[in-house]
Enzyme design. Structure first.
Site, short mmCIF file in Angstrom:
data_model
loop_
_atom_site.label_atom_id
_atom_site.label_comp_id
_atom_site.label_asym_id
_atom_site.label_seq_id
_atom_site.Cartn_x
_atom_site.Cartn_y
_atom_site.Cartn_z
N GLY A 48 0.79 -1.23 0.00
CA GLY A 48 0.00 0.00 0.00
C GLY A 48 0.81 1.27 0.00
O GLY A 48 0.26 2.36 -0.18
N ASP A 50 3.28 4.13 -1.40
CA ASP A 50 3.58 4.68 -2.73
C ASP A 50 5.05 5.06 -2.87
O ASP A 50 5.68 4.76 -3.88
CB ASP A 50 2.71 5.92 -2.99
CG ASP A 50 1.23 5.60 -2.98
OD1 ASP A 50 0.86 4.57 -3.58
OD2 ASP A 50 0.45 6.34 -2.37
N ASP A 77 15.64 9.16 -7.61
CA ASP A 77 16.34 8.79 -6.38
C ASP A 77 17.28 9.89 -5.89
O ASP A 77 17.95 9.73 -4.87
CB ASP A 77 17.10 7.47 -6.55
CG ASP A 77 18.12 7.50 -7.67
OD1 ASP A 77 17.92 8.25 -8.65
OD2 ASP A 77 19.12 6.77 -7.59
N ASP A 195 30.36 6.88 -6.75
CA ASP A 195 29.27 6.00 -7.16
C ASP A 195 29.74 4.55 -7.17
O ASP A 195 30.72 4.21 -7.82
CB ASP A 195 28.82 6.45 -8.56
CG ASP A 195 27.74 5.59 -9.17
OD1 ASP A 195 27.20 4.71 -8.48
OD2 ASP A 195 27.42 5.82 -10.35
N HIS A 364 20.66 -1.89 -24.24
CA HIS A 364 20.75 -1.02 -23.07
C HIS A 364 22.19 -0.92 -22.62
O HIS A 364 22.94 -1.90 -22.68
CB HIS A 364 19.90 -1.57 -21.91
CG HIS A 364 20.09 -0.82 -20.64
ND1 HIS A 364 19.61 0.47 -20.47
CD2 HIS A 364 20.74 -1.14 -19.47
CE1 HIS A 364 19.93 0.88 -19.25
NE2 HIS A 364 20.62 -0.07 -18.63
N SER A 366 24.41 0.88 -19.24
CA SER A 366 24.22 1.48 -17.93
C SER A 366 24.69 2.93 -17.91
O SER A 366 25.49 3.35 -18.74
CB SER A 366 25.01 0.67 -16.89
OG SER A 366 24.94 1.29 -15.63
N HIS A 368 26.14 3.91 -15.13
CA HIS A 368 27.06 3.86 -14.00
C HIS A 368 28.41 3.29 -14.41
O HIS A 368 28.49 2.35 -15.22
CB HIS A 368 26.46 3.02 -12.88
CG HIS A 368 25.20 3.59 -12.32
ND1 HIS A 368 25.18 4.58 -11.36
CD2 HIS A 368 23.91 3.32 -12.61
CE1 HIS A 368 23.93 4.88 -11.07
NE2 HIS A 368 23.13 4.12 -11.82
#
Length: 562
Positions: A48, A50, A77, A195, A364, A366, A368
Site C-alpha cells: 500500500g 507509494d 532517487d 558511485d 541497453h 548502464s 554507471h
C-alpha cells in the site's frame, strides 16, 4: 558533536546500503549544505505504500544552518523527495537547467512552485555557501546535465562524483571532465565519495551511442510495429530512438504521462531536436501501416500502473499488442524489479509479440561506471580518505576493496551506514557519532502516518486474513443479546467452513463469559482474552495467524429506543 571549529561532518541520511533515497549533509561549524534529496520506491514488504522518503529530523533541528540543497542530476532517487522535504525545510535549491526543470514540475504538482527559490547553475560554475563552496563539474550519466561536485570546506576538498560513467562520445554535451578531476587531485583531495552501483562489473561501460546504432539495425530488420520501453528521463536514448525511426520513415508516438512530460520539457529547453512531422498523437497510429509506427513507452521496470504493463495485460485504452509487434525493453532491472519485468515480458510473448530485452541483445547500456572507470577516477583524485556511496552494502564493500587494491590504506576507507557521522579534521577522520535517520512512508496524501505497526497489520491481512467476532451485550440486563457473529476476510470462506466457524463462536462465547468483569472500562481486557483464545485455537487448527478483531457492542434498552 565534535567541538573543533575546523571539522567537517559528512552525514548520509539515505543512499547507503540501499538503492535510492540519496541525501547527504556536509556540515561545518556554521553551515550545512545538503547534496541531493531523493526517494526510494517501496518493496514487497510495504503493502500500500507509494513512496519512501528520508527522515530529515536532524536537518530540521539545525534548519538555521542549512544554506541550500544542491543536486547532482534529475533522477527520482536524487530529487524525488524534494516536494515533501521543502514543505518543512524551505531553502534554495541549486542545480543545472534540466534538473531544475524536472524539480519545478514536481513542485508545481504539490503547489510549491512559487514558494521555493530554484537557482540554475552551469557546469563549471562555483557557488559559495558561507564556509562551504560547491563547484559543479560536468559528468556523463543516463540523464542530461549530470554533475559531480567539488565541495570546498575549511578542512579540505571533498569530491562527490554523483552518478556517473565515462562516455567519450556522448549524445549531447561534453565528455566527463577528466582534466578537472586531475587538477583537483594534484591540489589535494581530502575525501572522495564515489558511485558504487557498477563496481561489480569488469571493464568499461559502453557509450550510449552503441544503443543508438543497435536501434538503427533493429528498425532496418523489422517489418511490423516497434514498441520501445525505456526510462522517461533518458532523453538521449529517446532522441536516438526518434532519429532511427526517422531514418526508416517511421512515425513516433509517446505513451505514459512521465514520458510525455519529460519529452515536452526536453524539447522546450532545447535538449532534443525533433524533425517536423516525426511525432504523432497516439490516437493517430491507426492511420499508418504497421511498418510506419514506433511507440515509445514507460514501464521498463514492470511498474504495476505503467503503460507497458497495461499494454501487456490488455488494459491500455489506446494500444494493444498484435501479432507481429516487436517490443524492445531498453533497460536493466533495478534490484528488486526483476520478477515484475519478467512477468511483463512473459505476457508480451503470450500476446504474440517478439520481445527483445537485455539478456538477448545489446539494447541497453548502464549510466554507471564499471571497475576500470572507477579506477581512473581514483587514480586522478588520489584522495586522503575514501567513502563509497550510492549502492547496496555489497557494492560499498566491493568498492572499498577496489580502493584497497589501488594502494589505499584500509584505515582511510570508511563504509558508513545511514545516520553515521564521519568527522574529519586536519588531523584525522573518524566515525564516532550517529544522528536520527530513517524512512518516512508516503501513502496517498498521508506522509509519515503509516508506521511499522500499520505495515505489520497490512502484511498479516495480506498473508493470513482477518477474523472479526462481534458480540452485542446489554450491560443493564447483564446478558448477550446477539452473537457471537464471525466475519472472515482472506482467511476462510464462511459458508464452506461451518464447523470451524462454529468452534470459533463457541470459544468466543466461553471466553466472554469466563472473563466476567462487567465494568465497561475493562472491556479491553475482555476483548484481549477473547483474541488470545481464538488465536491459539486457530493456530492449532490451521497453523495460520490471521488478525483477530473482537468487537463488543454495548446495547441497552435506551440505545435500542434511540
Amino acid at each position: 558533536m565534535a567541538k573543533n571549529k575546523n571539522t567537517l561532518k559528512v552525514i548520509p541520511f539515505g543512499g547507503l546500503g540501499e538503492i535510492g533515497k540519496n541525501i547527504t549533509a556536509f556540515e561545518t561549524e556554521g553551515d550545512i549544505v545538503v547534496v541531493d534529496c531523493g526517494l526510494a520506491f517501496p518493496d514487497g514488504d510495504m503493502p500500500g505504500i507509494d513512496l519512501v522518503i528520508p527522515d530529515i529530523t536532524y536537518l530540521l533541528k539545525n534548519a538555521a544552518k542549512v544554506r541550500a540543497i544542491v543536486l547532482t542530476h534529475g533522477h527520482e532517487d536524487h530529487i524525488g523527495a524534494l516536494p515533501y522535504v521543502l514543505k518543512d525545510l524551505n531553502v534554495p535549491v541549486y542545480g543545472t537547467k534540466l534538473t531544475l526543470a524536472l524539480v519545478e514540475k514536481k513542485l508545481e504538482e504539490h503547489g510549491l512552485k512559487d514558494k521555493v527559490h530554484l537557482q540554475v547553475v552551469k557546469q563549471g560554475q562555483k557557488v559559495k555557501f558561507g564556509t562551504i563552496g560547491v563547484e559543479f563539474i560536468n559528468t556523463n550519466h543516463s540523464i542530461a546535465d549530470s554533475c559531480a561536485l567539488a565541495i570546498e570546506t575549511p578542512v579540505g576538498t571533498v569530491v562527490h562524483t554523483g552518478d556517473f560513467k565515462i562516455d567519450f562520445t556522448p549524445i549531447e554535451g561534453e565528455p566527463l571532465n577528466l582534466a578537472r578531476f586531475g587538477e583537483l587531485g594534484k591540489k589535494g583531495v581530502l575525501l572522495l565519495m564515489a558511485d558504487s552501483t557498477g563496481v561489480e562489473r569488469k571493464g568499461y561501460t559502453m557509450s550510449e551511442r552503441t544503443v543508438g546504432e543497435r536501434f538503427v539495425e533493429i528498425m532496418g530488420e523489422t517489418e511490423g510495429r516497434i514498441i520501445i520501453a525505456t526510462f522517461a528521463s533518458n532523453i538521449h536514448r529517446i532522441q536516438q530512438i526518434i532519429d532511427a525511426a526517422v531514418l526508416y520513415g517511421r512515425k513516433v508516438s509517446v505513451v505514459g504521462r512521465s514520458m510525455e512530460n519529460v519529452l515536452e520539457l526536453a524539447i522546450e529547453l532545447g535538449y532534443m531536436k525533433i524533425p517536423d512531422g516525426a511525432l504523432i498523437d497516439i490516437n493517430s497510429i491507426d492511420k499508418y501501416q504497421d511498418e510506419q509506427i514506433v511507440i515509445i513507452t514507460t514501464g521498463s521496470q514492470g511498474e504495476a500502473m505503467s503503460a507497458l504493463t497495461r499494454i501487456a495485460s490488455s488494459e491500455h485504452k489506446k494500444v494493444s499488442i498484435q501479432e507481429g509487434d516487436t517490443v524492445i525493453v531498453s533497460a536493466s532491472a533495478i534490484p528488486g524489479n526483476e520478477k515484475y519485468i519478467s512477468k511483463v515480458i512473459n505476457e508480451l510473448f503470450r500476446k504474440g509479440a517478439n520481445v527483445i530485452y537485455e539478456a538477448l541483445d545489446e539494447i541497453h547500456v548502464s549510466g554507471h561506471a564499471k571497475q576500470e572507470e572507477l579506477r581512473i577516477i581514483h587514480h586522478l583524485i588520489k584522495p586522503k580518505y575514501f567513502m563509497p556511496v550510492h549502492g547496496e552494502y555489497r557494492h560499498l564493500i566491493q568498492h572499498a576493496r577496489l580502493a584497497e587494491g589501488m594502494g589505499m590504506n584500509p584505515e582511510d576507507i570508511f563504509i558508513l551506514d545511514n545516520g553515521d557521522v564521519l568527522n574529519i579534521s586536519s588531523e584525522r577522520a573518524v566515525v564516532d557519532e550517529q544522528v536520527q535517520w530513517g524512512s518516512i512512508l508516503v501513502d496517498g496524501l498521508g506522509v509519515g502516518d503509516v508506521g511499522n505497526i500499520v505495515l505489520k497489520d497490512r502484511k498479516i491481512l495480506s498473508q493470513d486474513g482477518l477474523i472479526m467476532v462481534v458480540i452485542s451485550y446489554d450491560s443493564e440486563k447483564n446478558m448477550i443479546v446477539a452473537g457471537p457473529e464471525v466475519i472472515s476476510r482472506g482467511f476462510v470462506y464462511v459458508k464452506e467452513s461451518d464447523e470451524l466457524i462454529d468452534e470459533i463462536k463457541a470459544i468466543s462465547l466461553k471466553a466472554f463469559e469466563k472473563n466476567d468483569d462487567k465494568k465497561h472500562s475493562d472491556w479491553i481486557n475482555k476483548k484481549n482474552f477473547i483474541r488470545d483464545n481464538i488465536r491459539n485455537f486457530v493456530f492449532e487448527k490451521t497453523k495460520r495467524k490471521p488478525m483477530i478483531l473482537p468487537v463488543i457492542m454495548n446495547v441497552t434498552a435506551h440505545d435500542t429506543e434511540a
